[in-house]
Design an enzyme around this catalytic site. Structure first.
Site, PDB file in Angstrom:
ATOM      1  N   LYS A   1       0.818  -1.213   0.000  1.00 52.01           N
ATOM      2  CA  LYS A   1       0.000   0.000   0.000  1.00 52.01           C
ATOM      3  C   LYS A   1       0.854   1.267   0.000  1.00 52.01           C
ATOM      4  O   LYS A   1       0.490   2.276  -0.600  1.00 52.01           O
ATOM      5  CB  LYS A   1      -0.962  -0.018   1.193  1.00 52.01           C
ATOM      6  CG  LYS A   1      -2.014  -1.119   1.088  1.00 52.01           C
ATOM      7  CD  LYS A   1      -2.927  -1.118   2.299  1.00 52.01           C
ATOM      8  CE  LYS A   1      -4.016  -2.178   2.162  1.00 52.01           C
ATOM      9  NZ  LYS A   1      -3.494  -3.547   2.120  1.00 52.01           N
TER      10      LYS A   1
ATOM     11  N   GLU B   1      -3.699   6.163   8.673  1.00 53.64           N
ATOM     12  CA  GLU B   1      -4.378   7.190   7.897  1.00 53.64           C
ATOM     13  C   GLU B   1      -5.621   7.676   8.640  1.00 53.64           C
ATOM     14  O   GLU B   1      -6.115   7.019   9.568  1.00 53.64           O
ATOM     15  CB  GLU B   1      -4.765   6.662   6.517  1.00 53.64           C
ATOM     16  CG  GLU B   1      -5.763   5.525   6.538  1.00 53.64           C
ATOM     17  CD  GLU B   1      -6.049   4.982   5.144  1.00 53.64           C
ATOM     18  OE1 GLU B   1      -7.159   4.458   4.938  1.00 53.64           O
ATOM     19  OE2 GLU B   1      -5.176   5.066   4.270  1.00 53.64           O
TER      20      GLU B   1
ATOM     21  N   HIS C   1     -14.880  -6.156   7.347  1.00 54.51           N
ATOM     22  CA  HIS C   1     -14.083  -5.792   6.165  1.00 54.51           C
ATOM     23  C   HIS C   1     -14.153  -6.841   5.056  1.00 54.51           C
ATOM     24  O   HIS C   1     -13.322  -6.845   4.155  1.00 54.51           O
ATOM     25  CB  HIS C   1     -12.617  -5.535   6.546  1.00 54.51           C
ATOM     26  CG  HIS C   1     -12.455  -4.533   7.649  1.00 54.51           C
ATOM     27  ND1 HIS C   1     -12.767  -3.193   7.492  1.00 54.51           N
ATOM     28  CD2 HIS C   1     -12.049  -4.688   8.935  1.00 54.51           C
ATOM     29  CE1 HIS C   1     -12.534  -2.559   8.629  1.00 54.51           C
ATOM     30  NE2 HIS C   1     -12.097  -3.437   9.511  1.00 54.51           N
TER      31      HIS C   1
ATOM     32  N   ARG D   1      -5.541  -8.581 -10.002  1.00 56.13           N
ATOM     33  CA  ARG D   1      -6.040  -9.888 -10.421  1.00 56.13           C
ATOM     34  C   ARG D   1      -7.498  -9.754 -10.838  1.00 56.13           C
ATOM     35  O   ARG D   1      -8.094  -8.677 -10.716  1.00 56.13           O
ATOM     36  CB  ARG D   1      -5.951 -10.881  -9.258  1.00 56.13           C
ATOM     37  CG  ARG D   1      -6.652 -10.347  -8.009  1.00 56.13           C
ATOM     38  CD  ARG D   1      -6.714 -11.336  -6.889  1.00 56.13           C
ATOM     39  NE  ARG D   1      -7.028 -10.701  -5.618  1.00 56.13           N
ATOM     40  CZ  ARG D   1      -8.223 -10.304  -5.231  1.00 56.13           C
ATOM     41  NH1 ARG D   1      -9.264 -10.462  -6.021  1.00 56.13           N
ATOM     42  NH2 ARG D   1      -8.408  -9.735  -4.053  1.00 56.13           N
TER      43      ARG D   1
END
Length: 367
Positions: free
Chosen positions: A115, A199, A234, A291
């Site tokens: 990331k 973040e 999630h 992908r």
């Protein structure tokens, strides 16, 4: 391209093989001893047992998969999703053995697999990003200072991860240190890399992902969005295409941003760029999945395009032959995942009893 090995199992292996056969290409299946009679095994033109049921001895055994591919004179390998689909080292091995990998190059997977590296790559393209750390971090004290500067609540996320592992929402400084330590521990256990980034946490965002397709000739298009805001822990529960909240102008803007993300890592093939959308229609780059996605069929339904066929044509070096202006949204599609859970016990996993299962009588699909 005369023969393709599908390095996967189950539904996705069968789905890929259907397109491969439609294109007049031979198929090779691999299977563990537990999957000897699985549908993808009997459907393939050739099938080879690769090992014991544990994934590390079978579907994750990249060396053995490549040996089988070479022995059977396979031209290309399609990884499906999961297993080795985003393993850059496996892709390097495939490339080194002069076998075509039906997917992006190993360099693109490496960049977007981290990331932090992904954000570094796209920052030159003026892609909006959530305020947060620019580099991976493991020092708890330093992370606490950064979190205070960003302002609570914050989100701790594993740099090398996905699927919610190594992720923590922290509401205040008092609980930050404990949550940071847990996130590092979980990330280390799941990915072998404990580095995380921090973040600003955006409360109640919408999760919008844009499907892109890029050929090796420098042409990239987007195939509109899928909304996957309804999640539990999630993990996606419902996928919808198109999103009910995107205006045509916002859709175009996010689509163009997704194309820029793909160009930032010289992407080739099918990929998904994920964004967060806040309540004032500001969107922020989240990550890129290098992908084919589990939920790719909803995009196929609304565009009439076969994404696996496009992947194979791109891998053969062909042009997309698609102009953005000619790609239209036709209808609406949903994908719902069925989870074995107990809703009376905080939706924890529960096998339960399957009492009725009815196969659909018709399949309205582009495949």
């Amino acid at each position: 391209m005369k023969k393709i090995l599908v390095a996967n199992r189950g539904e996705i292996a069968l789905r890929i093989m259907k397109t491969v056969k439609k294109m007049g290409i031979k198929t090779v299946a691999i299977y563990s001893t537990a999957d000897r009679e699985a549908p993808h095994v009997t459907y393939a033109d050739e099938a080879v047992c690769i090992g014991e049921p544990i994934a590390s001895a079978s579907y994750l055994n990249g060396d053995k998969i490549i040996k089988i591919a070479k022995k059977l004179q396979v031209d290309a390998i399609h990884p499906g999703y999961g297993f080795l689909s985003e393993n850059a080292e496996f892709v390097k091995q495939v490339e080194a053995n002069n076998i075509i990998f039906i997917g992006p190059k190993s360099e693109s997977i490496l960049i977007m697999g981290s990331k932090i590296a992904a954000k570094e790559a796209v920052k030159h393209y003026n892609i909006p990003m959530v305020p947060g750390t620019k580099e991976a971090i493991t020092d708890v004290k330093e992370a606490t200072e950064i979190a205070n500067k960003i302002g609570f609540p914050v989100l701790i996320k594993a740099s090398a991860g996905g699927g919610g592992k190594g992720m923590r929402i922290v509401e205040n400084e008092h609980e930050f240190e404990a949550q940071m330590s847990r996130a590092i521990s979980e990330a280390t256990h799941a990915f072998g890399d404990g580095s995380v980034f921090i973040e600003k946490y955006i409360a109640s965002p919408r999760h919008i992902e844009i499907q892109i397709m890029a050929d090796s000739l420098g042409h990239t298009v987007h195939l509109f969005e899928r909304e996957c805001s309804i999640q539990r822990r999630h993990q996606k529960v419902i996928e919808e295409a198109p999103s009910a909240v995107l205006s045509p102008a916002l859709r175009d803007k996010m689509g163009e941003a997704a194309i820029k993300v793909a160009k930032a890592c010289n992407y080739i093939g099918a990929g998904t760029v994920e964004f967060l959308l806040d309540d004032t229609n500001n969107f922020y780059f989240l990550e890129m999945n290098t992908r084919l996605q589990v939920e790719h069929p909803v995009t196929e339904y609304i565009t009439g395009l076969d994404l696996v066929e496009l992947q194979i044509k791109i891998a053969r070096g062909e042009s997309l032959n698609l102009i953005q202006a000619d790609i239209e949204i036709k209808g609406h599609a949903f994908e719902l995942r069925v989870y074995a859970e107990d809703p009376l016990n905080d939706f924890l996993p529960s096998i339960g009893t399957l009492k009725v299962y009815k196969m659909p009588e018709e399949q309205h699909s582009c495949r």
